[in-house]
Design an enzyme around this catalytic site. Structure first.
Site, PDB file in Angstrom:
ATOM      1  N   GLU A 282     -31.893  11.470 -10.352  1.00  0.00           N
ATOM      2  CA  GLU A 282     -32.513  12.524  -9.538  1.00  0.00           C
ATOM      3  C   GLU A 282     -32.392  13.896 -10.197  1.00  0.00           C
ATOM      4  O   GLU A 282     -33.224  14.767  -9.973  1.00  0.00           O
ATOM      5  CB  GLU A 282     -31.868  12.585  -8.140  1.00  0.00           C
ATOM      6  N   HIS A 303     -22.927 -11.702 -19.857  1.00  0.00           N
ATOM      7  CA  HIS A 303     -23.483 -13.052 -19.881  1.00  0.00           C
ATOM      8  C   HIS A 303     -24.949 -13.060 -19.467  1.00  0.00           C
ATOM      9  O   HIS A 303     -25.527 -14.123 -19.255  1.00  0.00           O
ATOM     10  CB  HIS A 303     -22.653 -13.970 -18.979  1.00  0.00           C
ATOM     11  N   LYS A 417     -42.575   8.665   0.737  1.00  0.00           N
ATOM     12  CA  LYS A 417     -42.323   8.887   2.169  1.00  0.00           C
ATOM     13  C   LYS A 417     -43.617   9.304   2.868  1.00  0.00           C
ATOM     14  O   LYS A 417     -43.921   8.824   3.965  1.00  0.00           O
ATOM     15  CB  LYS A 417     -41.266   9.969   2.390  1.00  0.00           C
TER      16      LYS A 417
HETATM   17  O1  PA5 Z   1     -30.009  13.328  -3.103  1.00  0.00           O
HETATM   18  C1  PA5 Z   1     -30.778  13.301  -2.182  1.00  0.00           C
HETATM   19  O2  PA5 Z   1     -31.351  14.322  -1.776  1.00  0.00           O
HETATM   20  C2  PA5 Z   1     -31.076  12.020  -1.440  1.00  0.00           C
HETATM   21  O3  PA5 Z   1     -30.537  10.907  -2.037  1.00  0.00           O
HETATM   22  C3  PA5 Z   1     -30.492  12.154  -0.044  1.00  0.00           C
HETATM   23  O4  PA5 Z   1     -29.103  12.283  -0.145  1.00  0.00           O
HETATM   24  C4  PA5 Z   1     -30.849  10.962   0.823  1.00  0.00           C
HETATM   25  O5  PA5 Z   1     -32.241  10.840   0.910  1.00  0.00           O
HETATM   26  C5  PA5 Z   1     -30.257  11.112   2.197  1.00  0.00           C
HETATM   27  O6  PA5 Z   1     -30.670  12.314   2.759  1.00  0.00           O
HETATM   28  P1  PA5 Z   1     -30.028  12.845   4.079  1.00  0.00           P
HETATM   29  O7  PA5 Z   1     -28.608  13.138   3.826  1.00  0.00           O
HETATM   30  O8  PA5 Z   1     -30.811  14.073   4.415  1.00  0.00           O
HETATM   31  O9  PA5 Z   1     -30.196  11.764   5.124  1.00  0.00           O
END
Ligand code: PA5
Length: 428
Positions: A282, A303, A417
């Site tokens: 990310e 393996h 999304k």
């Molecule tokens: O790093 C990120 O932004 C995502 O992985 C969020 O942590 C994940 O989508 C969960 O989001 P939230 O804490 O708002 O539910």
């Protein structure tokens, strides 16, 4: 000092030279200045840098008290969350929790597997349950659905007053549906700071409260991260292992090594690998750039994945994650018949064999054209895990800047999304 995190760079010859490191140094300097002067892209999300030093004693005590209550009053604790609100907690618990063996901790909301959720609730139907639901936005679909179902399940067991003692929400200070729900229903809340993004939040109540619920020494985690923070301020890449690692990754990437495999040699570090994948994917994967982070659990994956790593396309490099101290808990017994011809190992520890497998793998993969480095923590303890988290966080921040991206945003995760909500007919 013995409990120092080490970056061993013995298998880079022919791939990364001293000249390469000199050549990239100006970019390390720029990344360093972005971070220390807090003036680079994403500067509003640098709260993670000071978390281990600034954490308030009152907050630690509150987490310890709440977790002790949940532990005392529950047969099982369900942790609900996904992504940055899940992986750090799971990494901590899988690596360190004494409860791992008795399966007191359950996870939900980390996917949309209907059967997994239903199976968990079936397993827990006669148990006393508590819940820690974690969501910074308070609106993420997977944990929101799981919480609605789990809360409904709890409502059938407990009246409103009892329920209040059993639900703890970790969310934004003031925004989001989860915060509004907690306020309305009187659930206890913990705050995720505004300036800490999900994937950098393991040292907030996001990772610490579930860890405490699972019996982990959260003070040790914080102390380790604080120690590593102090070791990560120098611009000198011979001292600052995070910068050295970031520089090496970027050099390898520019030479065509587009995939990094993080390989542990202890299955209990598996979720550290999952956490690391999110942190690096990310932070770096945007604007058409980014090293693809993959993870392996060795020796298991030797393996299977081992074949490709040894002889497949030469577009990868590897980072081994190992502990320095040998575990002495599983000696190999002598056997008179020696039908399996293992007596040559009698008296040795399983971990000794594991270490030799690790040494052999690093050398074999290097000889097969896979440059590799080793991140070595002293032992699998809370302190060393805290060091490791901070080491990787500082490294990815520097590495992302060197790659030329903003390491602290994640605009790409919204694309699916939007389509999913349209397919589901979500009201606008
Ligand atoms: O790093 C990120 O932004 C995502 O992985 C969020 O942590 C994940 O989508 C969960 O989001 P939230 O804490 O708002 O539910």
């Amino acid at each position: 000092m013995s409990n120092k995190l080490i970056l061993d760079t013995g298998y880079l010859d022919g791939f990364v030279s001293g000249k390469d490191l000199e050549g990239i140094f100006s970019e390390v300097e720029k990344a360093h200045s972005f971070l220390e002067e807090r003036n680079g892209p994403g500067k509003e999300f640098l709260g993670w840098m000071d978390l281990p030093a600034d954490i308030d004693e009152g907050l630690i005590k509150k987490m310890e008290e709440t977790s002790a209550r949940l532990d005392r009053e529950s047969d099982a604790i369900i942790i609900i969350g996904i992504g940055g609100s899940y992986l750090g907690a799971r990494a901590v618990i899988e690596a360190l929790s004494p409860h791992l063996v008795n399966r007191k901790i359950f996870f939900a909301g980390c996917d949309l597997s209907c059967d997994r959720l239903a199976d968990m609730l079936d397993t827990l139907k006669d148990k006393d349950i508590s819940v820690n639901v974690i969501s910074k936005s308070g609106t993420t679909t997977e944990p929101a659905i799981a919480f609605r179902i789990v809360e409904d399940f709890l409502k059938k067991k407990y009246d409103a007053d009892k329920l209040k003692r059993r639900v703890v929400c970790t969310t934004d200070r003031e925004r989001g549906a989860l915060k509004a729900m907690a306020d309305k229903k009187g659930y206890e809340t913990f705050v995720i700071p505004d300036d800490v993004g999900g994937r950098f939040s393991v040292l907030t109540p996001v990772g610490l409260l579930p860890g405490a619920c699972a019996g982990v020494d959260i003070r040790g985690l914080i102390a380790g991260a604080k120690d590593q923070r102090e070791r990560s301020v120098s611009l000198d890449i011979d001292e600052n292992m995070s910068y050295r690692y970031a520089a090496i990754r970027n050099i390898l990437y520019r030479k065509g090594k587009r995939i990094e495999v993080l390989s542990n040699f202890d299955g209990r570090l598996r979720y550290v690998g999952q956490w690391w994948k999110q942190l690096f994917a990310e932070s770096e994967g945007k604007d058409g750039r980014g090293i693809f982070p993959a993870s392996c659990d060795f020796t298991t994956d030797l393996h299977s994945m081992g074949q490709l790593i040894q002889q497949g396309e030469r577009n990868l490099f590897e980072t081994f994650l190992v502990t320095a101290k040998e575990s002495e808990r599983c000696p190999i017994p002598r056997c008179d018949e020696d039908l399996d011809s293992l007596n040559y190992l009698a008296g040795k520890q399983v971990d000794h064999v594991n270490r030799k497998a690790c040494e052999a793998t690093a050398e074999a993969h290097f000889e097969g054209g896979v440059p590799n480095v080793t991140v070595r923590i002293d032992e699998r303890s809370a302190f060393c895990l805290g060091q490791l988290f901070y080491f990787f966080e500082k490294a990815v921040a520097a590495s992302g800047y060197m790659l030329g991206v903003n390491p602290f945003d994640q605009p790409g995760v919204e694309a699916y999304k939007r389509k999913m909500f349209r397919l589901l007919g979500k009201p606008l």
